[in-house]
Design a protein around this motif. Sequence first.
Motif, PDB file in Angstrom:
ATOM      1  N   ALA A 109       0.848  -1.201   0.000  1.00 53.17           N
ATOM      2  CA  ALA A 109       0.000   0.000   0.000  1.00 53.17           C
ATOM      3  C   ALA A 109       0.878   1.244   0.000  1.00 53.17           C
ATOM      4  CB  ALA A 109      -0.922  -0.011   1.207  1.00 53.17           C
ATOM      5  N   PRO A 110       1.495   1.560  -1.151  1.00 53.45           N
ATOM      6  CA  PRO A 110       2.423   2.695  -1.190  1.00 53.45           C
ATOM      7  C   PRO A 110       1.774   4.059  -0.969  1.00 53.45           C
ATOM      8  CG  PRO A 110       2.106   1.782  -3.387  1.00 53.45           C
ATOM      9  CD  PRO A 110       1.390   0.879  -2.431  1.00 53.45           C
ATOM     10  N   GLU A 111       0.449   4.137  -1.017  1.00 54.49           N
ATOM     11  CA  GLU A 111      -0.241   5.408  -0.801  1.00 54.49           C
ATOM     12  C   GLU A 111      -0.693   5.576   0.647  1.00 54.49           C
ATOM     13  OE1 GLU A 111      -3.117   2.323  -0.994  1.00 54.49           O
ATOM     14  OE2 GLU A 111      -1.492   2.735  -2.384  1.00 54.49           O
ATOM     15  N   SER A 112      -0.373   4.623   1.508  1.00 54.86           N
ATOM     16  CA  SER A 112      -0.802   4.657   2.901  1.00 54.86           C
ATOM     17  C   SER A 112       0.202   5.413   3.765  1.00 54.86           C
ATOM     18  CB  SER A 112      -0.952   3.230   3.442  1.00 54.86           C
ATOM     19  OG  SER A 112      -1.125   3.251   4.847  1.00 54.86           O
ATOM     20  N   TRP A 113      -0.240   6.531   4.318  1.00 51.86           N
ATOM     21  CA  TRP A 113       0.657   7.277   5.187  1.00 51.86           C
ATOM     22  C   TRP A 113       0.964   6.475   6.449  1.00 51.86           C
ATOM     23  CZ3 TRP A 113      -0.490   8.577  10.163  1.00 51.86           C
ATOM     24  CH2 TRP A 113      -1.834   8.656  10.538  1.00 51.86           C
ATOM     25  N   ARG A 114       0.023   5.659   6.888  1.00 47.66           N
ATOM     26  CA  ARG A 114       0.228   4.843   8.086  1.00 47.66           C
ATOM     27  C   ARG A 114       1.353   3.829   7.867  1.00 47.66           C
ATOM     28  NH1 ARG A 114      -4.969   6.261   7.517  1.00 47.66           N
ATOM     29  NH2 ARG A 114      -6.123   6.916   9.357  1.00 47.66           N
ATOM     30  N   ALA A 115       1.354   3.193   6.694  1.00 44.75           N
ATOM     31  CA  ALA A 115       2.405   2.218   6.382  1.00 44.75           C
ATOM     32  C   ALA A 115       3.765   2.904   6.322  1.00 44.75           C
ATOM     33  CB  ALA A 115       2.097   1.516   5.061  1.00 44.75           C
ATOM     34  N   TRP A 116       3.834   4.072   5.695  1.00 38.68           N
ATOM     35  CA  TRP A 116       5.088   4.807   5.609  1.00 38.68           C
ATOM     36  C   TRP A 116       5.561   5.243   6.988  1.00 38.68           C
ATOM     37  CZ3 TRP A 116       8.606   5.225   1.947  1.00 38.68           C
ATOM     38  CH2 TRP A 116       8.241   4.906   0.632  1.00 38.68           C
ATOM     39  N   PHE A 117       4.635   5.615   7.853  1.00 43.94           N
ATOM     40  CA  PHE A 117       5.029   6.037   9.197  1.00 43.94           C
ATOM     41  C   PHE A 117       5.626   4.866   9.971  1.00 43.94           C
ATOM     42  CE2 PHE A 117       4.791   7.606  13.470  1.00 43.94           C
ATOM     43  CZ  PHE A 117       5.049   8.955  13.326  1.00 43.94           C
ATOM     44  N   ARG A 118       4.966   3.706   9.887  1.00 40.79           N
ATOM     45  CA  ARG A 118       5.497   2.525  10.577  1.00 40.79           C
ATOM     46  C   ARG A 118       6.853   2.121   9.998  1.00 40.79           C
ATOM     47  NH1 ARG A 118      -0.183   1.466  11.256  1.00 40.79           N
ATOM     48  NH2 ARG A 118      -0.380   0.634   9.165  1.00 40.79           N
ATOM     49  N   LEU A 119       7.026   2.283   8.671  1.00 40.60           N
ATOM     50  CA  LEU A 119       8.325   1.998   8.059  1.00 40.60           C
ATOM     51  C   LEU A 119       9.386   2.955   8.604  1.00 40.60           C
ATOM     52  CD1 LEU A 119      10.005   0.402   5.979  1.00 40.60           C
ATOM     53  CD2 LEU A 119       9.378   2.152   4.298  1.00 40.60           C
ATOM     54  N   GLY A 120       9.025   4.216   8.774  1.00 45.70           N
ATOM     55  CA  GLY A 120       9.958   5.181   9.355  1.00 45.70           C
ATOM     56  C   GLY A 120      10.378   4.782  10.760  1.00 45.70           C
ATOM     57  N   LEU A 121       9.426   4.313  11.552  1.00 45.50           N
ATOM     58  CA  LEU A 121       9.754   3.849  12.901  1.00 45.50           C
ATOM     59  C   LEU A 121      10.661   2.622  12.851  1.00 45.50           C
ATOM     60  CD1 LEU A 121       6.288   4.246  14.684  1.00 45.50           C
ATOM     61  CD2 LEU A 121       8.262   5.787  14.772  1.00 45.50           C
ATOM     62  N   ALA A 122      10.419   1.743  11.876  1.00 42.27           N
ATOM     63  CA  ALA A 122      11.269   0.552  11.731  1.00 42.27           C
ATOM     64  C   ALA A 122      12.691   0.945  11.324  1.00 42.27           C
ATOM     65  CB  ALA A 122      10.658  -0.408  10.704  1.00 42.27           C
ATOM     66  N   TYR A 123      12.815   1.884  10.397  1.00 44.06           N
ATOM     67  CA  TYR A 123      14.150   2.378  10.025  1.00 44.06           C
ATOM     68  C   TYR A 123      14.859   2.966  11.248  1.00 44.06           C
ATOM     69  CZ  TYR A 123      14.038   2.053   4.881  1.00 44.06           C
ATOM     70  OH  TYR A 123      14.041   1.618   3.579  1.00 44.06           O
ATOM     71  N   ASP A 124      14.133   3.739  12.030  1.00 42.13           N
ATOM     72  CA  ASP A 124      14.734   4.347  13.211  1.00 42.13           C
ATOM     73  C   ASP A 124      15.201   3.277  14.199  1.00 42.13           C
ATOM     74  OD1 ASP A 124      15.368   6.751  14.808  1.00 42.13           O
ATOM     75  OD2 ASP A 124      13.856   5.923  16.156  1.00 42.13           O
ATOM     76  N   ALA A 125      14.372   2.272  14.414  1.00 44.11           N
ATOM     77  CA  ALA A 125      14.748   1.192  15.327  1.00 44.11           C
ATOM     78  C   ALA A 125      15.986   0.444  14.833  1.00 44.11           C
ATOM     79  CB  ALA A 125      13.584   0.215  15.499  1.00 44.11           C
ATOM     80  N   SER A 126      16.132   0.370  13.503  1.00 46.83           N
ATOM     81  CA  SER A 126      17.298  -0.298  12.924  1.00 46.83           C
ATOM     82  C   SER A 126      18.535   0.593  12.897  1.00 46.83           C
ATOM     83  CB  SER A 126      16.985  -0.768  11.493  1.00 46.83           C
ATOM     84  OG  SER A 126      15.996  -1.771  11.523  1.00 46.83           O
ATOM     85  N   GLY A 127      18.373   1.835  13.294  1.00 46.81           N
ATOM     86  CA  GLY A 127      19.509   2.748  13.358  1.00 46.81           C
ATOM     87  C   GLY A 127      19.761   3.545  12.100  1.00 46.81           C
TER      88      GLY A 127
END
Length: 151
Positions: A109-127
């Motif tokens: 779902a590339p148009e989902s802001w929620r999915a992108w936000f969770r991906l951002g949190l995952a990137y942050d958790a990964s450093g």
Amino acid sequence: MRNRIAALVMAVILALYLVLVVQRAVMLMATGVGVAIAMGVALLVLPLIAAWAIGRELLFGARTEKLVKILAAEGGLPVEDLPTRVSGRPLRDAADAEFPQFKAEVEAAPESWRAWFRLGLAYDASGDRRRARSALRESIRLYRATRHARA
């Protein structure tokens, strides 16, 4: 809340700094000496660039905080059950193991802001802070686009 107070304190200190620098810049430019005028102009331009950058960061923080509140109210924030270091940061290996699920959510779902936000949190958790900020900016852009589309 502590981060917000720190950001506001920094903004107040910046405002005080800007007042003092503008005062010195005007004094330098009033001398009529070429080098002093150039220094006065630089003293006006460089703090304005810094103020713009800090303003952008404050706006980014406010917008991400708004999206966190929306996701929290919906129950859409990822569960924070990763093992952590003493500092409180997640262990990178554990964060990396969960990362593919968030990447797949964005691909589905590339148009989902929620999915992108969770991906951002995952990137942050990964450093990976650079990609985290990029994903969060995309989330903000998509949220604002969907909000404007409804209006």
